[in-house]
Design an enzyme around this catalytic site. Structure first.
Site, PDB file in Angstrom:
ATOM      1  N   HIS A 196      -4.796  48.952  20.301  1.00 23.32           N
ATOM      2  CA  HIS A 196      -4.824  50.093  21.224  1.00 23.32           C
ATOM      3  C   HIS A 196      -4.899  51.417  20.449  1.00 23.32           C
ATOM      4  CE1 HIS A 196      -3.425  52.151  25.031  1.00 23.32           C
ATOM      5  NE2 HIS A 196      -3.107  53.070  24.123  1.00 23.32           N
ATOM      6  N   GLU A 197      -4.023  51.575  19.491  1.00 22.12           N
ATOM      7  CA  GLU A 197      -3.989  52.857  18.770  1.00 22.12           C
ATOM      8  C   GLU A 197      -5.222  53.031  17.893  1.00 22.12           C
ATOM      9  OE1 GLU A 197      -1.923  54.647  20.127  1.00 22.12           O
ATOM     10  OE2 GLU A 197      -0.483  53.171  20.887  1.00 22.12           O
TER      11      GLU A 197
ATOM     12  N   GLY B 201       5.890  53.543  22.624  1.00 21.93           N
ATOM     13  CA  GLY B 201       5.723  52.354  21.801  1.00 21.93           C
ATOM     14  C   GLY B 201       5.029  52.724  20.501  1.00 21.93           C
ATOM     15  N   ALA B 202       3.984  53.539  20.619  1.00 19.68           N
ATOM     16  CA  ALA B 202       3.230  53.966  19.450  1.00 19.68           C
ATOM     17  C   ALA B 202       2.408  55.193  19.793  1.00 19.68           C
ATOM     18  CB  ALA B 202       2.301  52.845  18.986  1.00 19.68           C
ATOM     19  N   MET B 203       1.982  55.920  18.757  1.00 27.79           N
ATOM     20  CA  MET B 203       1.219  57.148  18.988  1.00 27.79           C
ATOM     21  C   MET B 203       0.065  57.240  17.995  1.00 27.79           C
ATOM     22  SD  MET B 203       0.765  59.978  20.576  1.00 27.79           S
ATOM     23  CE  MET B 203      -0.670  60.946  20.145  1.00 27.79           C
ATOM     24  N   GLU B 204      -1.111  57.549  18.545  1.00 24.87           N
ATOM     25  CA  GLU B 204      -2.355  57.469  17.788  1.00 24.87           C
ATOM     26  C   GLU B 204      -2.659  58.683  16.917  1.00 24.87           C
ATOM     27  OE1 GLU B 204      -2.089  57.904  21.122  1.00 24.87           O
ATOM     28  OE2 GLU B 204      -3.714  59.100  21.956  1.00 24.87           O
ATOM     29  N   ASN B 205      -1.653  59.316  16.280  1.00 18.81           N
ATOM     30  CA  ASN B 205      -1.942  60.458  15.406  1.00 18.81           C
ATOM     31  C   ASN B 205      -3.064  60.074  14.455  1.00 18.81           C
ATOM     32  OD1 ASN B 205       0.606  61.694  16.368  1.00 18.81           O
ATOM     33  ND2 ASN B 205       1.471  59.996  15.206  1.00 18.81           N
TER      34      ASN B 205
ATOM     35  N   HIS C  78      -8.084  54.357  19.817  1.00 15.24           N
ATOM     36  CA  HIS C  78      -8.026  55.812  20.032  1.00 15.24           C
ATOM     37  C   HIS C  78      -8.621  56.604  18.856  1.00 15.24           C
ATOM     38  CE1 HIS C  78      -5.760  56.270  23.740  1.00 15.24           C
ATOM     39  NE2 HIS C  78      -4.672  55.693  23.297  1.00 15.24           N
TER      40      HIS C  78
HETATM   41  N1  BES Z   1      -0.871  58.043  23.437  1.00 16.43           N
HETATM   42  C1  BES Z   1       0.042  57.018  23.725  1.00 16.43           C
HETATM   43  C2  BES Z   1       1.466  57.353  23.372  1.00 16.43           C
HETATM   44  C3  BES Z   1       2.139  58.311  24.322  1.00 16.43           C
HETATM   45  C4  BES Z   1       2.553  57.870  25.548  1.00 16.43           C
HETATM   46  C5  BES Z   1       2.357  59.622  23.991  1.00 16.43           C
HETATM   47  C6  BES Z   1       3.152  58.748  26.424  1.00 16.43           C
HETATM   48  C7  BES Z   1       2.939  60.501  24.860  1.00 16.43           C
HETATM   49  C8  BES Z   1       3.344  60.062  26.085  1.00 16.43           C
HETATM   50  C9  BES Z   1      -0.331  55.725  23.005  1.00 16.43           C
HETATM   51  O1  BES Z   1      -1.679  55.570  22.739  1.00 16.43           O
HETATM   52  C10 BES Z   1       0.046  54.608  23.935  1.00 16.43           C
HETATM   53  O2  BES Z   1      -0.568  54.462  24.941  1.00 16.43           O
HETATM   54  N2  BES Z   1       1.083  53.846  23.598  1.00 16.43           N
HETATM   55  C11 BES Z   1       1.573  52.778  24.425  1.00 16.43           C
HETATM   56  C12 BES Z   1       1.201  51.454  23.868  1.00 16.43           C
HETATM   57  C13 BES Z   1      -0.001  50.813  24.435  1.00 16.43           C
HETATM   58  C14 BES Z   1      -0.228  49.444  23.831  1.00 16.43           C
HETATM   59  C15 BES Z   1      -0.015  50.719  25.940  1.00 16.43           C
HETATM   60  C16 BES Z   1       3.077  52.857  24.437  1.00 16.43           C
HETATM   61  O3  BES Z   1       3.628  53.734  23.761  1.00 16.43           O
HETATM   62  O4  BES Z   1       3.701  52.063  25.125  1.00 16.43           O
HETATM   63 ZN    ZN Z   2      -2.928  55.057  24.291  1.00 22.81          ZN
END
Ligand code: BES
Ligand code: ZN
EC number: 3.4.11.-
Length: 881
Positions: A350-351, A314-318, A354
């Site tokens: 969320h991001e 969904g998203a990534m916290e770079n 992080h």
């Molecule tokens: N760090 C994750 C993204 C991620 C997930 C990278 C799996 C590699 C493998 C990010 O912070 C995250 O948790 N994203 C969630 C959204 C959140 C609101 C639960 C996502 O991508 O669904």
């Molecule tokens: Zn996360």
């Protein structure tokens, strides 16, 4: 009203723990956090004069060579990298491939002398690592040039494509977490191996290059090519998995809040249409909220967020450059529902959470991932509440995380929050950790801790940590350990006749024991006269069972004056009852009885909870004789809600004010149409037809998903083709997503089979959406077996081509098997496991076992309950004379 109790098995109430003061500022979490902080500080730069890490055991036995292992030896640590990357956004003339080239100079120190040894460092392309022969102590510079493919595989440095005004556009972008930085450049790809990165990107003039630091660009000529060179400010000392490099011709909007520069990037037409405005408006306040929450200012001068057409998660916290899939960042009030809006607010929160917890302070190794993701998944609700204080969004953690994870954590194939470091080695094992346990159980348990310590003490603990690490008081440590080290959760049984409170592991292993902080309320003065209700607002990560008399009084309370029971607990009573029944702790009839009051219920949370549980009934019975009477009963229950919203919205012409009311309006329509209420089905068909006839879509965004689905289910190929063309031409991803899921609702097998074929053709369905589309099709009772056949037939192709995603495989396997409830299906599933043992299931490995366990349980459950359930539905719908 609310009281706190520890209980321990089996004696019941032992002591009162309102001693937050005594626990002072030291809490379980802070200790893990501070230990990690201390460890991070120990990741020395060469001038620090060494670390406390132990010398490696060097031996000549080949089986013990560092390159035989997945982990890097600790005798060589990176200090900083000079990295230049040049992604080509047109295919290479000789190979036809999209490529990138790069060069990197690592500056690293070899800390401990060991006379003849090699040190593994890079993890280049196909290989898991490269190796460098080194001698002696000191500072080394290593220079390498490399080439990689800029593939459309959603991992490492990859390419995303989209059409704009009939022209194909290409974006080069990255997704490093957890182990794909090594796919982009040679590096020490472990979270604890932090370094400073000096990054340069070479790209075409007229395109924009972004990375973690602030950019400065100027034109240069390289090999006779007139290109742009963008040099970035050096990063903070950081982990490789948080790096990001992006080249695009995107546009942006921006503002500045207390000196932090905030930008939202997206495709030019999306920015022009104002789709970034909502995210831009909410980012500042959420950032400010977390600064207060952590008592620490945002660590970087800029915060970029970018919406990408192809993105796996969904998203990534770079750090400083957060990447999103478009649906998670872009909002348009003409197209987006309130649920889309909530997702954007919570995912941003969320991001951003992080940026401190995860990025500034980083866990040493992936085995503790739950703390990182669980924490962000808890505080995302606090951040979203700050952005939208009218929504009551914090309550929704009960549905979104607590109830969600109870379902998997009740299985014997579940696992504890924490894993041992040595058990998590291979990339697929790391990916597997990104599951409901880490996210939702992590969030639920931290919320419970925050509640029982009080939020003030909890955050004080977060802030008070220092690099020395703080000793944990045994009490708190022991309490947390019962939740973190053991899998599953307890069911607490309250006997109101004797006053005895006891617990056991919900479902299995009766020997486990937890220390449970209980909050409860009761009506009436004395036990035994009125109902008792425990786990107020569901802050505890446990289920509650009662003696039959008290259940009877609670049911009576629901049907006579349900408002006396807090709304979250009404949702919980339903969820607990259904799940206790699945575990055979109470009868299924008792669980069904909790739905009898729903004809008077108007609130979202209890309805949503009931629908989630009844979904299980649909899955088990929508191919059986129970279906008809069940539909009759549910139609009867939902009709008053449907009429209530019809009146409230003045015949569907207005939008309800409250966020939760808007959600429940969708429930009312979905269930009414699903159970065949004619008025509802006509409504859906008429609205959809109007859209087809006039090419003007008047359906409110909140209602689109359900209206599209019901209209397509009730019609044929014409409607399907119309929706498909609308999907292909959608100007905003949220609209495309609503159509993509509705296309799976058709009852025509040939359309479903053709749609399944589309899912593996990236020109039809983006790779990022393939597995979720297959799951949508499997949700449809007609599509179930088609999807399962499809997945079985194509497993090795799906596995190799769609292997990048962390969530997607487990979702896919759980999704296509969740209706399984016959011996025959169980055999097929076991066969599937056996047939593909060679190919493997990667991050879906655990999901295969969970599915087998679930199927076995379903078979038993149906055998024991089908007749009762059928009789009950029949009784409830018997005409009264
Ligand atoms: N760090 C994750 C993204 C991620 C997930 C990278 C799996 C590699 C493998 C990010 O912070 C995250 O948790 N994203 C969630 C959204 C959140 C609101 C639960 C996502 O991508 O669904
Ligand atoms: Zn996360």
């Amino acid at each position: 009203m609310g009281k706190g109790f520890y209980i321990s098995k089996p004696v019941g109430i032992v002591s009162i723990i309102l001693c937050a003061g005594a626990l002072a500022t030291i809490i379980a979490l802070s200790v893990v956090y501070s230990e990690e902080k201390a460890k991070n500080n120990n990741q020395v730069s060469p001038t620090d004069g060494g670390t406390t890490s132990k010398p490696p055991v060097t031996t000549l036995a080949p089986s013990n060579e560092p390159w035989d292992k997945y982990r890097l030896p600790k005798n060589l640590v990176p200090d900083h990298y000079n990295l230049t990357l040049w992604p080509r956004l047109t295919p290479d003339l000789t190979t036809g491939l999209y490529i990138f080239t790069g060069k990197v100079v690592f500056f690293h120190t070899r800390l401990l002398h060991s006379p003849v040894s090699r040190s593994r460092s890079a993890c280049l392309c196909q290989q898991e690592f490269g190796s460098i022969p080194l001698r002696g102590k000191g500072m080394y510079h290593l220079y390498t040039k490399f080439t990689g493919e800029l593939a459309d595989d959603l991992g490492g440095f990859y390419r995303s494509e989209y059409m704009e005004d009939g022209v194909k556009k290409v974006v080069a972008t990255t997704q490093m977490q957890p182990t794909d930085a090594r796919k982009a450049f040679p590096c020490f790809d472990e979270p604890a191996m932090k370094a400073i990165f000096y990054i340069t990107l070479i790209h075409d003039r007229g395109t924009v290059a972004l990375s973690n630091g602030e950019e400065k660009g100027y034109p240069v000529t390289i090999d006779n090519q007139h290109v742009q060179k963008t040099v970035f400010e050096p990063t903070e000392k950081m982990s490789t998995y948080l790096l990001a490099f992006i080249v695009s011709d995107f546009d942006f909007i921006n503002n500045t809040i207390d000196g932090v520069w905030i930008r939202i990037f997206a495709r030019k037409p999306a920015i022009a249409a104002g789709q970034g405005e909502y995210a831009l408006n909410k980012t500042g306040p959420i950032l400010k909220f977390f600064e207060k929450y952590y008592n620490s200012s945002y660590p970087l001068p800029k915060s970029d967020q970018i919406a990408l057409p192809d993105f796996n998660a969904g998203a990534m916290e770079n750090w400083g450059l957060i990447t999103y899939r478009e649906t998670a960042l872009l909002y348009d009030k003409e197209f987006s529902s309130n649920s889309n809006k909530q997702r954007i607010a919570t995912i941003i929160a969320h991001e951003l959470a992080h940026m401190w917890f995860g990025n500034l302070v980083t866990l040493r190794w992936w085995n503790d991932l739950w703390l990182n993701e669980g924490f962000a998944s808890y505080v995302e609700y606090l951040g979203a509440h700050e952005a939208e204080p009218d929504w009551n969004v914090k309550d929704l953690i009960v549905l979104g995380d607590v109830h969600r994870v109870f379902a998997v954590d009740a299985l014997a194939s579940s696992h504890p929050l924490s894993s041992k470091e040595e058990d998590i080695q291979k990339p697929a094992q790391i990916s597997e950790l990104f599951d409901a346990i880490s996210y939702s159980k992590g969030a639920s348990v931290l919320r419970m801790l925050s509640d029982f310590l009080t939020e003030e003490v909890f955050t004080m603990g977060l802030r008070a940590v220092d690099a020395n690490g703080t000793e944990l008081p045994d009490t708190v440590h022991n309490i947390m350990n019962t939740w973190v080290l053991q899998m599953g959760f307890p069911v607490v049984t309250i006997d109101t006749k004797t006053g005895v409170v006891s617990q056991k592991h919900f479902l299995l292993d009766p020997d486990s024991e937890w220390i449970v902080p209980i909050k409860w309320m009761k009506t009436g003065a004395a036990l035994g006269t009125e109902w008792v209700l425990a786990n107020l607002n569901v802050v505890g990560y446990y289920r509650v069972n009662y003696d039959e008399e008290n259940w009877g009084r609670l049911l009576n309370g629901l049907s006579t004056n349900h408002q006396l029971i807090p709304v979250i607990n009404r949702a919980q009573l339903v969820d607990d009852a259904f799940n206790l029944a699945r575990a055979k702790i109470i009868s299924t009839v008792l669980a069904l009885n909790t739905t009898k009051y729903l004809d008077k219920e108007r609130e979202y949370m209890p309805w949503e909870s009931a629908l989630n549980n009844l979904d299980f009934f649909y899955l088990m019975f929508d191919r059986s004789e129970v279906y008809g009477p069940m539909q009759d009963y549910l139609r009867k229950q939902v009709t008053p809600l449907f009429n209530y919203y019809k009146t409230l919205t003045e015949n569907w012409s207005k939008v309800p004010d409250g966020h939760m009311d808007q959600y429940n309006q969708v429930n009312a329509i979905s269930l009414a149409c699903r159970t065949g209420l004619e008025e509802c089905q006509n409504l859906a068909k008429t609205w959809f037809k109007q859209w087809m006839d006039t090419n003007n879509n008047q359906i409110h965004p909140n209602l689109r998903s359900t209206v599209y689905c019901n209209a397509i289910a009730a019609s044929g190929a014409n409607e399907w083709e119309f929706a498909w063309s609308q999907f292909k031409n959608a100007t905003i991803a949220t609209e495309a997503d609503k159509l993509r899921s509705a296309l799976a609702c058709t009852k025509q097998p040939w359309l479903l089979n053709r749609y399944l074929e589309y899912t593996l053709d990236p020109k039809m369905i983006r790779k990022q959406d393939a597995t979720s589309t297959i799951v949508y099709i499997a949700n449809n009772v007609i599509g179930q077996s088609l999807a399962w056949d499809f997945v079985r037939a194509r497993w090795s192709y799906i596995f190799t081509q769609y292997g990048g995603g962390s969530f997607s495989f487990s979702n896919l396997i759980n999704g296509v098997t969740k209706r399984f409830s016959t011996e025959f299906e169980l055999q097929q599933l076991k066969q599937f496991k056996e047939d593909n043992a060679e190919v493997g299931f990667g991050s879906g490995t655990l999901a295969v076992d969970q599915s087998i366990e679930r199927t076995t349980a379903n078979i038993k459950w149906i055998a024991e309950n089908k007749q009762n359930v059928l009789n009950w539905f029949r009784d409830e719908t018997k005409p009264v004379f």
